[in-house]
Design a protein around this motif. Structure first.
Motif, PDB file in Angstrom:
ATOM      1  N   MET A  33       0.798  -1.245   0.239  1.00  0.00           N
ATOM      2  CA  MET A  33       0.096  -0.193  -0.042  1.00  0.00           C
ATOM      3  C   MET A  33       0.817   1.430  -0.010  1.00  0.00           C
ATOM      4  O   MET A  33       0.395   2.354  -0.142  1.00  0.00           O
ATOM      5  CB  MET A  33      -1.017   0.068   1.133  1.00  0.00           C
ATOM      6  N   THR A  34       2.161   1.248   0.092  1.00  0.00           N
ATOM      7  CA  THR A  34       2.952   2.393   0.322  1.00  0.00           C
ATOM      8  C   THR A  34       2.657   3.308  -1.005  1.00  0.00           C
ATOM      9  O   THR A  34       2.693   3.057  -2.059  1.00  0.00           O
ATOM     10  CB  THR A  34       4.562   1.785   0.134  1.00  0.00           C
ATOM     11  N   GLY A  35       2.494   4.275  -0.705  1.00  0.00           N
ATOM     12  CA  GLY A  35       2.185   5.603  -1.483  1.00  0.00           C
ATOM     13  C   GLY A  35       0.580   5.998  -1.819  1.00  0.00           C
ATOM     14  O   GLY A  35       0.475   6.914  -2.352  1.00  0.00           O
ATOM     15  N   TRP A  36      -0.229   5.024  -1.565  1.00  0.00           N
ATOM     16  CA  TRP A  36      -1.373   5.039  -1.971  1.00  0.00           C
ATOM     17  C   TRP A  36      -2.270   5.795  -0.683  1.00  0.00           C
ATOM     18  O   TRP A  36      -2.670   4.804   0.287  1.00  0.00           O
ATOM     19  CB  TRP A  36      -2.224   3.420  -2.273  1.00  0.00           C
ATOM     20  N   GLN A  37      -2.273   7.148  -0.885  1.00  0.00           N
ATOM     21  CA  GLN A  37      -2.999   7.859   0.292  1.00  0.00           C
ATOM     22  C   GLN A  37      -3.646   8.652  -0.364  1.00  0.00           C
ATOM     23  O   GLN A  37      -3.271   9.576  -1.206  1.00  0.00           O
ATOM     24  CB  GLN A  37      -2.020   8.333   1.164  1.00  0.00           C
ATOM     25  N   PHE A  38      -5.178   8.695  -0.027  1.00  0.00           N
ATOM     26  CA  PHE A  38      -5.949   9.704  -0.427  1.00  0.00           C
ATOM     27  C   PHE A  38      -6.657  10.879   0.309  1.00  0.00           C
ATOM     28  O   PHE A  38      -6.750  10.503   1.495  1.00  0.00           O
ATOM     29  CB  PHE A  38      -7.315   8.691  -1.049  1.00  0.00           C
ATOM     30  N   LEU A  39      -6.848  11.763  -0.397  1.00  0.00           N
ATOM     31  CA  LEU A  39      -7.472  13.013   0.261  1.00  0.00           C
ATOM     32  C   LEU A  39      -9.138  13.111  -0.565  1.00  0.00           C
ATOM     33  O   LEU A  39      -9.061  13.397  -1.561  1.00  0.00           O
ATOM     34  CB  LEU A  39      -6.731  14.286   0.229  1.00  0.00           C
ATOM     35  N   LEU A  40     -10.068  12.725   0.247  1.00  0.00           N
ATOM     36  CA  LEU A  40     -11.350  13.106  -0.197  1.00  0.00           C
ATOM     37  C   LEU A  40     -11.845  14.353  -0.165  1.00  0.00           C
ATOM     38  O   LEU A  40     -11.974  14.738   0.833  1.00  0.00           O
ATOM     39  CB  LEU A  40     -12.366  12.088   0.160  1.00  0.00           C
ATOM     40  N   ASP A  41     -12.237  14.832  -1.489  1.00  0.00           N
ATOM     41  CA  ASP A  41     -12.808  16.360  -1.436  1.00  0.00           C
ATOM     42  C   ASP A  41     -14.213  16.295  -0.728  1.00  0.00           C
ATOM     43  O   ASP A  41     -14.650  15.272  -0.523  1.00  0.00           O
ATOM     44  CB  ASP A  41     -12.955  16.694  -2.833  1.00  0.00           C
ATOM     45  N   GLU A  42     -14.555  17.327  -0.498  1.00  0.00           N
ATOM     46  CA  GLU A  42     -15.915  17.474   0.188  1.00  0.00           C
ATOM     47  C   GLU A  42     -17.007  16.847  -0.416  1.00  0.00           C
ATOM     48  O   GLU A  42     -18.209  16.636   0.047  1.00  0.00           O
ATOM     49  CB  GLU A  42     -16.129  19.269   0.548  1.00  0.00           C
ATOM     50  N   ASN A  43     -17.024  16.809  -1.706  1.00  0.00           N
ATOM     51  CA  ASN A  43     -18.008  16.223  -2.496  1.00  0.00           C
ATOM     52  C   ASN A  43     -18.246  14.797  -2.552  1.00  0.00           C
ATOM     53  O   ASN A  43     -19.020  14.224  -3.176  1.00  0.00           O
ATOM     54  CB  ASN A  43     -18.058  17.016  -4.140  1.00  0.00           C
ATOM     55  N   ILE A  44     -17.237  14.256  -1.841  1.00  0.00           N
ATOM     56  CA  ILE A  44     -17.208  12.729  -1.764  1.00  0.00           C
ATOM     57  C   ILE A  44     -17.911  12.323  -0.380  1.00  0.00           C
ATOM     58  O   ILE A  44     -17.189  12.721   0.541  1.00  0.00           O
ATOM     59  CB  ILE A  44     -15.547  12.179  -2.254  1.00  0.00           C
ATOM     60  N   ASP A  45     -18.521  11.401  -0.398  1.00  0.00           N
ATOM     61  CA  ASP A  45     -19.117  10.810   0.954  1.00  0.00           C
ATOM     62  C   ASP A  45     -17.974  10.518   1.851  1.00  0.00           C
ATOM     63  O   ASP A  45     -17.014   9.771   1.401  1.00  0.00           O
ATOM     64  CB  ASP A  45     -20.009   9.663   0.633  1.00  0.00           C
TER      65      ASP A  45
END
Length: 121
Positions: free
Chosen positions: A8-20
């Protein structure tokens, strides 16, 4: 299946406000780091002044359905971006699409920094 840290190294997400926000919960249960903008920053965070710098500084892949504001950004403006055109998609399907994408690419370097999520769902 529980993923191991090296995979999983490197796979890090930031979900914008329009994503549940529940999408982050689904991803975390699969061992994928995910933050929601309103938790990592605050509700109403500005795209250019807050979200983009935070994502770049933390090497987070922005997941957003705000195609108008994020779709035309040059690669240097963000660490990586995933666009979701169908903003009616339920959280579990968005998470499933991201998981499929992560499982398909051998690593984040091959990902290339820009993807459309809809075909993965």
């Amino acid at each position: 299946m529980t993923r191991t840290l090296p995979e999983m190294t490197g796979w890090q997400f930031l979900l914008d406000e329009n994503i549940d926000p529940k999408t982050a919960t689904y991803l975390e249960k699969e061992g994928i780091h995910a933050e929601h903008v309103r938790d990592a920053l605050w509700q109403g965070a500005d795209d250019e002044e807050d979200i983009l710098p935070y994502a770049r500084d933390n090497q987070l892949i922005i997941v957003t359905s705000d195609v108008k504001d994020f779709g035309g950004l040059p690669p240097g403006a963000h660490a990586s971006i995933v666009l979701l055109y169908d903003d009616t998609m339920p959280a579990y399907l968005v998470a499933a699409g991201l998981i499929s994408m992560v499982d398909t690419y051998p690593n984040r370097d091959v990902f290339g920094g820009h993807e459309e999520l809809d075909p993965w769902i």
